[in-house]
Design a protein around this motif. Structure first.
Motif, short mmCIF file in Angstrom:
data_model
loop_
_atom_site.label_atom_id
_atom_site.label_comp_id
_atom_site.label_asym_id
_atom_site.label_seq_id
_atom_site.Cartn_x
_atom_site.Cartn_y
_atom_site.Cartn_z
N ARG A 89 1.42 -18.90 22.64
CA ARG A 89 1.08 -17.49 22.87
C ARG A 89 2.04 -16.58 22.11
N CYS A 96 -10.13 -27.15 24.52
CA CYS A 96 -11.15 -26.32 23.87
C CYS A 96 -10.72 -25.86 22.49
N THR A 97 -9.43 -25.82 22.23
CA THR A 97 -8.92 -25.36 20.93
C THR A 97 -8.41 -26.53 20.08
N SER A 156 -12.90 -15.41 26.11
CA SER A 156 -12.06 -16.57 26.41
C SER A 156 -10.92 -16.20 27.35
N LEU A 180 -15.28 -20.94 27.82
CA LEU A 180 -14.35 -21.06 26.70
C LEU A 180 -15.00 -21.76 25.51
N TYR A 187 -7.82 -25.17 28.29
CA TYR A 187 -7.78 -24.30 27.10
C TYR A 187 -7.34 -25.07 25.86
N PHE A 247 -10.18 -17.59 31.20
CA PHE A 247 -8.93 -18.30 31.47
C PHE A 247 -8.18 -17.68 32.64
N SER A 265 -14.06 -23.78 31.26
CA SER A 265 -14.24 -24.54 30.03
C SER A 265 -15.63 -24.31 29.43
N TRP A 283 -9.71 -17.34 17.47
CA TRP A 283 -9.87 -17.89 18.81
C TRP A 283 -8.71 -17.48 19.72
N LEU A 291 -6.38 -16.21 22.50
CA LEU A 291 -6.65 -15.98 23.92
C LEU A 291 -6.10 -14.61 24.32
#
Length: 478
Positions: A230, A167-168, A98, A86, A164, A102, A83, A244, A246
């Motif tokens: 994703r 963080c987003t 990032s 990230l 994650y 992860f 984190s 951002w 991933l």
């Protein structure tokens, strides 16, 4: 150009800064706080149900929880290291960094979960015997931990995905997953602990199965959301900026491995040593007597609940301060940290008073011996007095100081506070002076005073500020 503090431009800047602070606090701290509060509330209900099984069962779950805490510490520390990177990577718009943080963390956490699950499956009685000399307590705890360990692996997946998502700015997803898990746990506890006309009462084993099932529910919920995100290339609700994204990958280059190890190793070591110290405390309480261990176990739901009320501030500190460091805004990072510390201290004072006022009604709901109830009330007074100090330390250590990635500071603070103050005082007061458990707990808690005296000057010095995710690599912000 420099803007004067009293100029219109300065006032506009301050307004924008305040607006950003409040917006981020709502997005990060509020969902995390609600999640902790809901989970803690259900934990209180669970503890009440388990408390109906008697003193031995309460003590057994208490000692099992301490070993489980070692596992949770390793997992959460690894997720915490991810984190940090990230948060700064998001601030610096670095999706490749990032992704590496992860997936590298997920790989490490998976190995840890397999190792702990194996130990709990093959030698539970030997492990629980380290915490208590009462055969009945050890036997019950061994049954509990063998089943509970089945949920270690889904817990890993849920943990790293939740980091994650927070963080987003998609912190609501772990919140909803946590609600589902808590409801599942409580509902299954009712059925499995006490039984129904169609099912047997499993007692402490039923509590373990309910906890394991709830881990799978939380894991499946966040995993489904994550896979959908994703596939779409961003969060389904549009929370995450496309930059951002991933990207898949793990650390393989020397510089990346060095940066990740510099954050991860001290953090895991420090948290593990701190949790190991807590296990020493648990062993001390357990050897003082089963009554003492039961009293220490009874305070857990309430103390977890009040910590949960402010847990979002620590998570917000890590992410909000980390983002500003990633952006290169050292002054903004420091100002954000100060504001979170002030808010946490004021809130903790009010909550401490509430704990003192409600300690009697809280203890009366448990079906335990009168001696355990009296002891629990005394311990809660000590807890309430030291609660503001604990909260400030939590925000500084778990949030602000970690955000810069210099986790070796956190390791040093844990070593000095826990092993140079708390553990010696606990062993001395329990085994040499034979003081009652309330006094032993008060002596052990002096580690918080030691940590505060170390952490506050460090925060003010700004030496913790470090930029990990700049476009050119890590750099100092001093």
């Amino acid at each position: 150009m420099t803007t004067r503090p009293d100029s219109p431009g300065s006032r506009t800047s301050c307004t924008d800064s305040d607006s950003r602070f409040r917006r981020e606090l709502r997005r990060i701290a509020l969902p995390v706080t609600l999640q902790f509060l809901l989970q803690s509330s259900f934990s209180v209900i669970d503890q009440i149900m388990i408390g109906q099984l008697g003193t031995v069962s309460v003590a057994a779950i208490g000692i099992a929880a301490n070993f489980i805490g070692l596992y949770n510490t390793l997992v959460s520390s690894t997720a915490g290291a991810a984190s940090i990177i990230l948060a700064q990577s998001i601030g610096a718009r670095n999706p490749q960094q990032s992704g590496k943080a992860f997936y590298s963390s997920l790989a490490i956490m998976t190995v840890v979960s397999f190792a702990f699950a194996a130990v709990c499956g093959f030698a539970p009685a030997a492990i629980m015997g380290l915490y208590s000399s009462d055969p009945a307590t050890v036997g019950a705890a061994a049954q509990y931990i063998r089943i509970y360990a089945l949920g270690f692996i889904p817990q890993v997946v849920e943990n790293i995905i939740a980091v994650y998502l927070r963080c987003t700015d998609a912190a609501k997803v772990p919140l909803y997953a946590g609600i589902g898990a808590a409801v599942t746990n409580t509902g299954l506890n009712l059925v499995l602990i006490f039984g129904t006309p169609l099912t047997p009462a499993l007692g402490i084993r039923g509590a373990a199965w309910a906890s394991t099932a709830s881990q799978f529910v939380a894991c499946l919920a966040v995993l489904a959301y994550f896979l959908r995100a994703r596939h779409a290339g961003r969060m389904p609700d549009g929370a995450a900026h496309p930059e951002w994204e991933l990207r898949p990958g793990v650390y393989r280059d020397r510089q990346g491995l060095r940066t990740f190890a510099a954050v991860l190793t001290p953090m895991v070591a420090g948290d593990f040593l701190w949790q190991l110290g807590n296990n020493v405390y648990a062993s001390v309480y357990g050897h003082v007597g089963t009554m003492a261990m039961a009293a220490m176990t009874l305070i857990n739901p309430l103390t977890t609940l009040v910590f949960g009320a402010l847990a979002g501030l620590a998570q917000a500190a890590l992410l909000m301060v980390g983002r500003r460091l990633g952006e290169g805004d050292a002054d903004g990072a420091y100002a954000t940290g100060r504001r979170l510390l002030r808010d946490g201290f004021l809130a903790s004072l009010a909550i401490g008073v509430i704990v003192v006022l409600l300690r009697g009604p809280y203890v009366s709901i448990f079906d335990v011996d009168p001696e355990v109830r009296d002891t629990t009330r005394g311990i809660l007074i000590v807890f309430a007095v030291l609660f503001p100090l604990r909260v400030v330390n939590m925000i500084m250590s778990s949030g602000i100081l970690r955000s810069g990635g210099k986790t070796n500071y956190i390791m040093a603070i844990s070593l000095l506070g826990t092993w140079c103050v708390g553990v010696p005082l606990g062993l001395l007061s329990a085994f040499a002076l034979h003081w009652p458990i309330v006094v032993v707990y008060a002596m052990v808690s002096q580690e918080e005073a030691a940590k505060f005296l170390i952490s506050l000057p460090l925060f003010r010095s700004r030496r913790w500020m470090h930029r990990l995710a700049s476009g050119q690599g890590a750099d100092s912000m001093q």
